[in-house]
Design an enzyme around this catalytic site. Structure first.
Site, PDB file in Angstrom:
ATOM      1  N   THR A  39     -61.394 109.897 112.486  1.00  0.00           N
ATOM      2  CA  THR A  39     -60.533 108.776 112.084  1.00  0.00           C
ATOM      3  C   THR A  39     -59.112 108.949 112.605  1.00  0.00           C
ATOM      4  OG1 THR A  39     -61.752 108.745 110.010  1.00  0.00           O
ATOM      5  CG2 THR A  39     -59.835 107.326 110.138  1.00  0.00           C
ATOM      6  N   HIS A  45     -68.786 106.585 104.539  1.00  0.00           N
ATOM      7  CA  HIS A  45     -68.567 107.880 105.198  1.00  0.00           C
ATOM      8  C   HIS A  45     -69.802 108.745 105.006  1.00  0.00           C
ATOM      9  CE1 HIS A  45     -66.822 111.692 106.363  1.00  0.00           C
ATOM     10  NE2 HIS A  45     -65.770 111.040 106.822  1.00  0.00           N
TER      11      HIS A  45
END
Ligand code: GP9
Ligand code: MN
Length: 624
Positions: free
Chosen positions: A292, A407
């Site tokens: 990320t 996630h």
């Protein structure tokens, strides 16, 4: 018999110091413990490190041992204590750059002293005991060890430390390579090893920077001038004075778009939104180990991530010329919303370097058992709790929302799962679809709230997937889902993530199939905002400009252009996926590596410190 056995002083010191550190980690620092394995590691690590440190005493003569043990314990305690003081103020651990920045020293001192508590005295109890035990009159606790015993003691203590490191790597693969989070490092390997790690990383960065000089910048500039076009598009200025709302969709890949599971759309909201937006169907993520954080780095700077580690971690002290900083001069206020620990990916430090005005991290949210899914606050509650901050922010604003629920390992309880899991041998892939759907629903709810709050009309909303969620390890199951055998060519195509540019009131919506990537977002957004950014170095181009990009490069040197896909040393036809003669890919192969190399040089050498971005007030200090 009993009288003859006396525990050596180094072991007494190690156990006392280990216990003290454990109590601090477990009950004083607010470290989140999610499972039994983490609990075990947290217990093992303080003792493992402390045994290694104090067992060095066995190499010394008895009198020196006493000194070494006493002062080592004192030094270790001061280190713990200073971190405790800092933590009480900043909920974070000290980094080398914080200490090095002179202006921080005052803050550090005053913050440490302002947070002293009476109970802190207990931290020094073992030191008092050690000083008492090592008085001259006390004998029998320090021994002159034989060579063999010395070696065995040291070997055993290092073996314990190694066990700790192995457990940490199992619990958090690539912990050292990626860094992740100071909290992770501390809870897995302890404060002392965290500091060693921090010093090594920062020294490496510092040396590279010192060795670099401004002349290298000329080569980079020359390359960019020659090779990267910055044409203006028809959408130039369309977002002038409007708010920008980025939504980073955790692990959402393009292969779920317009697909169904047991007859149910996986992303019904995104599918509808695409109809009413620009949708880039050949948009690739370009992230590497920083996941990320790499996607954020690429999007804000139009530079490539690094081959090793997360640039957020390794080069947060550099000068950058990121979008939040550039648009500050145009009167924009900038903020990031992400309900995770602020030090994850070193965001708290890096966001300052990127020029962000505000970071709404976990502590701005009410996070409890009921609203937690997987890694933290669920996406629905995240958006819901964010809207008040967004409403009260100065306008126009530039904001970024980073979702979290989708996630790995994609866990979701039944009451929140609104579509079926897939049925394959990969639990990861099976579970992926309901969590993607969850994020889709959260985004839908956010759009509704944006409309209710009146912010929608004045905003441009850009949604993108940050990186893959399903790695090639799950190719067999992925092949089952897609109904084909996954080849290296497909692996590259699976790196596509959705990019949706939603402009309320805009009629020109369409699906755009040009090859594009995260590197293109900075020039695209600046052009949409109508901001001239002539003096800059970016490797991407405006996505709405007529001229297609030359190529989209991946960190390992693979690339995609309009005609071909190059991966694992093989050249493919992009449209058909057929292998083609290497000649088709050959000319770009070296150019891609050259470009990645220039981007790396910029970052390693911190070359932007020599760059003249123009004399806007915001940049003046950079041109010194
Ligand atoms: C952590 C979140 C996820 O804050 O952004 O990070 P990732 O593991 O996807 O890089
Ligand atoms: Mn991510």
């Amino acid at each position: 018999m009993l009288q003859r056995f006396k525990m050596p002083l180094f072991l007494i010191a190690a156990l006392m110091f280990g216990l003290k550190s454990y109590i601090l980690y477990r009950f004083v620092f607010d470290l989140s413990i999610e499972n039994t394995m983490q609990e075990i590691i947290l217990f093992v690590n303080p003792f493992a490190t402390s045994i290694v440190i104090f067992s060095f005493a066995v190499l010394m003569k008895p009198e020196r041992q006493k000194k070494y043990i006493k002062y080592m314990a004192l030094f270790g305690t001061i280190l713990l204590y200073v971190n405790l003081g800092y933590y009480r103020n900043f909920t974070d651990f000290i980094t080398l750059p914080t200490i090095m920045q002179f202006k921080n020293l005052g803050d550090l001192g005053s913050s440490a002293t302002s947070s002293i508590k009476m109970g802190d005295i207990l931290l020094f109890v073992d030191i008092i005991i050690l000083f008492y035990l090592s008085r001259k009159s006390q004998t029998g606790l320090v021994y002159q060890f034989q060579r063999k015993s010395k070696l065995s003691i040291l070997a055993l203590s290092f073996a314990i430390l190694l066990t700790n490191f192995v457990l940490a790597e199992i619990e958090r693969p690539m912990l050292f390579k990626r860094g992740f989070d100071r909290e992770y490092l501390v809870k897995n390997v302890g404060l002392f090893n965290y500091h060693v790690y921090d010093i090594v990383i920062n020294s490496k960065t510092k040396v590279q920077k010192v060795l670099a000089d401004g002349s290298k910048l000329n080569d980079v500039e020359e390359y960019v001038d020659k090779n990267v076009d910055q044409p203006k598009s028809d959408l130039w200025g369309i977002a002038k004075d409007k708010n920008i709302i980025y939504i980073s969709l955790e692990s959402v890949q393009s292969f779920v778009i317009n697909k169904k599971i047991n007859g149910e759309e996986i992303t019904p909201f995104l599918n509808d939104l695409i109809e009413d937006s620009y949708y880039f169907k050949n948009f690739y993520h370009q992230t590497n180990l920083g996941k990320t954080s790499d996607s954020e780095f690429i999007v804000e700077n139009s530079l490539y991530p690094l081959p090793n580690g997360s640039v957020f971690f390794t080069h947060a002290q550099n000068d950058y010329h990121a979008v939040p900083e550039i648009i500050k001069d145009e009167g924009y206020y900038s903020a990031v919303f992400h309900a995770n620990n602020k030090s994850f990916w070193n965001r708290d430090v890096m966001y300052e370097s990127l020029g962000y005005d505000q970071f709404y991290s976990e502590r701005f949210y009410n996070v409890n058992k009921e609203n937690t899914i997987g890694w933290g606050l669920n996406d629905k509650s995240f958006f819901d709790q964010s809207i008040k901050y967004l409403e009260s922010m100065p306008k126009p604003f530039y904001s970024k929302f980073i979702t979290l629920t989708n996630h790995h390992p994609f866990e979701l309880d039944e009451k929140n799962a609104n579509i079926d899991q897939f049925d394959s041998n990969s639990r990861t892939l099976n579970q992926y679809f309901p969590t993607v759907r969850y994020t889709d629903e959260a985004v839908k709810q956010f759009f509704e709230q944006l409309k209710e709050s009146g912010l929608y009309e004045d905003s441009i909303i850009i949604l993108y997937g940050d990186h893959y969620g399903i790695s090639d390890y799950h190719n067999k199951a992925m092949g089952q889902f897609l109904g084909k055998k996954i080849t290296p060519y497909d692996n590259i195509q699976l790196q596509r993530v959705p990019l949706i540019v939603h402009i309320p009131g805009n009629e020109d919506d369409r699906v755009i199939d040009k090859v594009s990537g995260q590197i293109d977002l900075k020039p695209t957004v600046l052009n949409m905002l109508g901001i001239e950014n002539k003096n800059d170095i970016t490797f991407g181009t405006d996505l709405f400009a007529k001229k297609p990009n030359d190529f989209i490069a991946f960190r390992n040197g693979d690339f995609v252009n309009e005609e071909n896909v190059f991966t694992e040393g093989t050249c493919y036809d992009r449209k058909t996926g057929e292998e083609v003669d290497m000649k088709a890919c050959e000319p770009l192969k070296d150019k891609v590596l050259e470009e990645l190399g220039y981007s790396d040089e910029l970052i390693y050498g911190d070359l932007f410190r020599f760059f003249d971005f123009g004399n806007t007030p915001n940049n003046q200090n950079k041109n010194k």
